[in-house]
Design a protein around this motif. Structure first.
Motif, mmCIF file in Angstrom:
data_model
loop_
_atom_site.group_PDB
_atom_site.id
_atom_site.type_symbol
_atom_site.label_atom_id
_atom_site.label_comp_id
_atom_site.label_asym_id
_atom_site.label_seq_id
_atom_site.Cartn_x
_atom_site.Cartn_y
_atom_site.Cartn_z
ATOM 1 N N ARG A 62 44.376 42.364 12.652
ATOM 2 C CA ARG A 62 45.448 41.258 13.075
ATOM 3 C C ARG A 62 45.828 41.743 14.434
ATOM 4 N NH1 ARG A 62 50.109 40.727 9.517
ATOM 5 N NH2 ARG A 62 48.539 39.545 7.862
ATOM 6 N N THR A 88 36.749 41.931 7.065
ATOM 7 C CA THR A 88 35.359 42.085 7.459
ATOM 8 C C THR A 88 34.775 42.902 6.257
ATOM 9 O OG1 THR A 88 35.800 42.720 9.888
ATOM 10 C CG2 THR A 88 33.770 43.745 8.739
ATOM 11 N N ARG A 142 32.529 38.790 9.134
ATOM 12 C CA ARG A 142 33.776 38.535 9.149
ATOM 13 C C ARG A 142 34.221 37.047 8.698
ATOM 14 N NH1 ARG A 142 36.400 39.463 14.722
ATOM 15 N NH2 ARG A 142 35.166 37.389 15.085
ATOM 16 N N ASP A 196 32.046 34.262 10.088
ATOM 17 C CA ASP A 196 31.200 34.825 11.427
ATOM 18 C C ASP A 196 30.216 35.561 11.016
ATOM 19 O OD1 ASP A 196 30.925 35.216 13.901
ATOM 20 O OD2 ASP A 196 32.608 36.777 14.380
ATOM 21 N N VAL A 225 37.272 34.967 9.421
ATOM 22 C CA VAL A 225 38.332 34.848 10.297
ATOM 23 C C VAL A 225 39.445 33.684 9.818
ATOM 24 C CG1 VAL A 225 38.972 34.189 12.854
ATOM 25 C CG2 VAL A 225 36.804 35.385 12.259
ATOM 26 N N ASP A 226 40.519 33.977 9.420
ATOM 27 C CA ASP A 226 41.605 33.101 9.265
ATOM 28 C C ASP A 226 43.063 33.429 9.984
ATOM 29 O OD1 ASP A 226 42.895 31.122 7.588
ATOM 30 O OD2 ASP A 226 42.920 32.375 5.819
ATOM 31 N N ASP A 236 44.243 36.621 10.897
ATOM 32 C CA ASP A 236 43.752 37.713 10.062
ATOM 33 C C ASP A 236 41.963 37.617 10.427
ATOM 34 O OD1 ASP A 236 46.253 38.920 9.204
ATOM 35 O OD2 ASP A 236 46.517 36.914 8.127
ATOM 36 N N VAL A 237 41.670 38.775 10.181
ATOM 37 C CA VAL A 237 40.262 38.824 10.220
ATOM 38 C C VAL A 237 40.217 39.934 8.857
ATOM 39 C CG1 VAL A 237 37.966 39.642 11.201
ATOM 40 C CG2 VAL A 237 39.814 38.419 12.465
#
Length: 308
Positions: A286, A217, A208, A145, A210-211, A214-215
């Motif tokens: 999260r 950064t 970020r 992201d 994004v998985d 979870d994120v």
């Protein structure tokens, strides 16, 4: 192996997953673990021989986060610092001395985030690139992201994924807008499709990963120097003959992978003070309703796939 110290600098914000980091100063200052909430974020590479490298050696893809400076691609391969022993100089602090510069790094955990402060000392006018070459262990659902419209420089290996004749002859990169420069969508970090693409998001200092759920950064701060984000999206497209999956998200000073390709505004330059300082902050989040992941001591989820 050294763990970064935690410092008492305020409560952990809601939704933050506290992170811990381990580094190996004896082997290039590499970050060997970045973990929190039951998951390990750093991928482990398949190549042996990381513990026997010497300055000037070909890069060994051991995974983790490598400190690449003064270049990423080109000569020396992945820079001068990754193949040299670093010297511990205090809690969370280490120094590496290279032929034309000295790099000092101090890592601490503050309010659950990993904060790495850097200082490079060299002669005024010295030009360099630096990248936090973080290879991440991500699911096929992960995505990157970044601000839409960010100028993004595709590197030559992307030509294989573009229409015939789309690559400009003799150019080190092709520039388009994120998330789909030249029509090539790069924000999806899976599933594996047999491609490998390198790109630099010019001027991008915060992204970020994004998985879900979870994120992760990354935020890079540096005054008066060009900042960017390197992306290595290898979805089993490299190396030829025995490809594996590896995804690099790389906050960087500069706007090119190879210092030899960097134009006047594409590399960091040491000012008259003889030093450049910058800070990298890594944080994880999260939703409160999401459970912790299994114990991070188990092998990363791609371990068997990499060796198949």
């Amino acid at each position: 192996m050294v763990s970064a110290p935690a410092t008492p600098s305020g409560a952990v914000p809601p939704g933050t997953v506290p992170l811990r980091v381990d580094v190996d100063t004896a082997l290039g200052g590499r970050w060997t673990s970045l973990r929190g909430g039951g998951r390990e974020w750093l991928w482990r590479g398949p190549e042996p021989g990381r513990d026997t490298v010497s300055p000037g050696a070909a890069f060994v893809d051991a995974g983790g986060l490598e400190e690449c400076v003064p270049t990423v691609r080109g000569t020396p391969d992945h820079g001068d610092a990754w193949s040299r022993p670093w010297r511990d100089t205090g809690p969370g602090e280490a120094v590496v001395e290279c032929p034309r510069f000295t790099l000092t790094r101090r890592i601490a955990v503050r309010s659950g985030a990993v904060v790495a402060d850097y200082r490079l000392a060299a002669d005024p006018g010295y030009r360099f690139l630096w990248a936090a070459h973080a290879l991440l262990d991500l699911s096929p659902a992960a995505r990157l992201d970044a601000p839409a419209g960010t100028p993004t420089r595709l590197h030559p290996e992307a030509a294989a994924s573009l229409p015939p004749g789309a690559w400009p002859s003799g150019r080190p990169w092709l520039t388009g807008d994120w998330p789909a420069p030249a029509g090539l969508a790069l924000d999806a970090l899976g599933p594996d499709d047999g491609t490998a693409v390198g790109a630099v998001l010019v001027g991008c200092s915060r992204v970020r990963v994004v998985d879900p759920p979870d994120v992760l950064t990354f935020e890079l701060e540096c005054a008066d120097q060009p900042r960017g984000l390197g992306l290595w999206r290898n979805l089993r497209g490299w190396p030829e003959g025995r490809p594996y999956r590896s995804v690099g998200v790389e906050p960087m000073l500069g706007a090119a992978f190879d210092l030899a390709d960097a134009g006047p505004d594409d590399a960091a330059t040491v000012p008259s003070t003889g030093e450049v300082a910058w800070r990298l902050t890594v944080s994880a989040h999260r939703p409160a309703t999401a459970p912790d992941r299994p114990d991070p001591g188990v092998p990363p989820r791609h371990e068997e796939e990499r060796w198949s």
